[in-house]
Design a protein around this motif. Structure first.
Motif, PDB file in Angstrom:
ATOM      1  N   THR A  94       0.819  -1.213   0.000  1.00 43.01           N
ATOM      2  CA  THR A  94       0.000   0.000   0.000  1.00 43.01           C
ATOM      3  C   THR A  94       0.858   1.269   0.000  1.00 43.01           C
ATOM      4  O   THR A  94       0.381   2.340   0.366  1.00 43.01           O
ATOM      5  N   THR A 147       2.949   4.583  -1.270  1.00 41.27           N
ATOM      6  CA  THR A 147       2.582   5.677  -2.161  1.00 41.27           C
ATOM      7  C   THR A 147       2.997   5.391  -3.593  1.00 41.27           C
ATOM      8  O   THR A 147       2.237   5.627  -4.536  1.00 41.27           O
ATOM      9  N   VAL A 201      -5.904  10.764  -1.174  1.00 41.20           N
ATOM     10  CA  VAL A 201      -6.866  11.197  -0.161  1.00 41.20           C
ATOM     11  C   VAL A 201      -6.700  10.390   1.127  1.00 41.20           C
ATOM     12  O   VAL A 201      -6.778  10.927   2.234  1.00 41.20           O
ATOM     13  N   ARG A 202      -6.446   9.117   0.971  1.00 41.20           N
ATOM     14  CA  ARG A 202      -6.237   8.238   2.126  1.00 41.20           C
ATOM     15  C   ARG A 202      -5.476   7.014   1.646  1.00 41.20           C
ATOM     16  O   ARG A 202      -5.401   6.725   0.443  1.00 41.20           O
ATOM     17  N   ALA A 203      -4.898   6.277   2.561  1.00 38.43           N
ATOM     18  CA  ALA A 203      -4.145   5.081   2.200  1.00 38.43           C
ATOM     19  C   ALA A 203      -5.100   3.953   1.818  1.00 38.43           C
ATOM     20  O   ALA A 203      -6.169   3.798   2.422  1.00 38.43           O
ATOM     21  N   ARG A 224      -6.476   0.106   1.757  1.00 37.54           N
ATOM     22  CA  ARG A 224      -6.481  -0.928   2.799  1.00 37.54           C
ATOM     23  C   ARG A 224      -5.990  -2.250   2.220  1.00 37.54           C
ATOM     24  O   ARG A 224      -6.523  -2.729   1.207  1.00 37.54           O
ATOM     25  N   HIS A 268     -10.470  -2.937  -4.193  1.00 39.28           N
ATOM     26  CA  HIS A 268     -10.653  -1.544  -4.585  1.00 39.28           C
ATOM     27  C   HIS A 268     -11.085  -1.509  -6.055  1.00 39.28           C
ATOM     28  O   HIS A 268     -10.832  -2.446  -6.811  1.00 39.28           O
ATOM     29  N   VAL A 323      -9.988   7.076  -2.793  1.00 34.59           N
ATOM     30  CA  VAL A 323      -8.668   6.828  -2.216  1.00 34.59           C
ATOM     31  C   VAL A 323      -7.625   7.754  -2.834  1.00 34.59           C
ATOM     32  O   VAL A 323      -6.818   8.366  -2.128  1.00 34.59           O
TER      33      VAL A 323
END
Length: 227
Positions: free
Chosen positions: A141, A143, A175-177, A179, A184, A212
Motif C-alpha cells: 500500500t 505511495t 486522499v487516504r491510504a 487498505r 478496490h 482513495v
C-alpha cells in the motif's frame, strides 16, 4: 539524496514504470507534500543510482548530467472519475486487451507475464466510451505502488497495442491510504488526444465507495522498435 529504482518495478523492459517512479518522487521531494506533479523527461533506468536534488519549489532527479524528472507541488485540484460498482469493474476486466499483444507484457502493473506483478486488467465499461475499470486488491500500500495503479489503466482507455504510449507527466492526490487485502475499484477515462499526446484521468475507490486517490496524466506516443 541517492535514489534507485529496483528492476522489479519496470514498465518497459529497461525503465521504471512511470506511475511508480512518479510516486517515489512525490514521496521524497519536499515541495510535493500532498498534491504533486511529476514530469518524466527521460526514461528512468533500473538498478541505477540517480541523484535527487531538492529545491524550494521544484526538485530535480539527475542521472549524471541529464535531468530525468522534476517534481513539485500541484496548485489545482485533481479531477475525479466517477466510480463504477465493483461488479461492473470485475466484468470489465473480462474485456482487457492486454492479454494478447501487450506492448510491455512484463510491466509491473498491467503486464500479465509477471507472476510477481499487480496484473491489473482494465477493460471497457459497457455504455461508457473511453472508460475502463478493474479491481485491485492491495498487498503493498505504499505511495509509489498506489501511483503505479493510477498510471497504467489510463493507457488502456485506448488501444496501446497498435498505438503504444508512455507516461510523461502525472499529477495525483492521495486522499487516504488503501487498505491491504480489500478489493478496490480503479476507473480511468480518456479526456483528449492531440497528435502524439493524450490526456486521461484515473481514480481509485475503496470498498466503501470512498475516494482513495485520483490523477490526471499526459501520455506520449512512442516508437517501440528496439524498446
Amino acid at each position: 539524496m541517492e535514489l534507485t529504482v529496483p528492476a522489479r518495478f519496470n514498465g518497459p523492459p529497461d525503465s521504471g514504470q512511470g506511475g511508480y517512479m512518479c510516486g517515489l518522487l512525490a514521496g521524497l521531494a519536499p515541495p510535493a507534500a500532498g498534491r504533486a506533479v511529476v514530469t518524466l523527461i527521460a526514461p528512468p533506468p533500473l538498478d541505477t543510482p540517480m541523484r535527487l536534488e531538492a529545491g524550494a519549489r521544484r526538485s530535480h532527479l539527475w542521472l549524471g548530467d541529464e535531468v530525468v524528472a522534476t517534481v513539485g507541488a500541484a496548485t489545482r485540484p485533481v479531477p475525479v472519475v466517477a466510480a463504477v460498482p465493483a461488479d461492473v469493474a470485475r466484468r470489465a476486466s473480462e474485456g482487457y486487451l492486454g492479454h494478447r499483444d501487450h506492448p510491455f507484457p512484463t510491466c509491473f502493473v498491467c503486464g500479465h507475464e509477471r507472476a510477481d506483478g499487480l496484473r491489473l486488467a482494465p477493460g471497457p465499461v459497457p455504455g461508457a466510451d473511453g472508460v475502463v475499470a478493474c479491481e485491485w486488491v492491495p498487498e503493498d500500500t505504499s505511495t509509489e505502488v498506489l501511483w503505479g495503479v493510477l498510471d497504467c489503466p489510463g493507457g488502456w482507455t485506448a488501444d496501446p497495442r497498435a498505438d503504444p504510449m508512455v507516461l510523461t507527466r502525472m499529477t495525483a492526490e492521495v486522499v487516504r491510504a488503501p487498505r491491504p487485502g480489500v478489493p478496490h475499484v480503479v476507473v480511468a477515462r480518456r479526456e483528449e488526444r492531440h497528435g502524439r499526446t493524450a490526456v486521461n484521468l484515473t481514480s481509485v475507490y475503496g470498498a466503501d465507495g470512498g475516494l482513495v486517490a485520483t490523477s490526471t496524466a499526459r501520455w506520449t506516443a512512442i516508437d517501440t522498435e528496439g524498446v
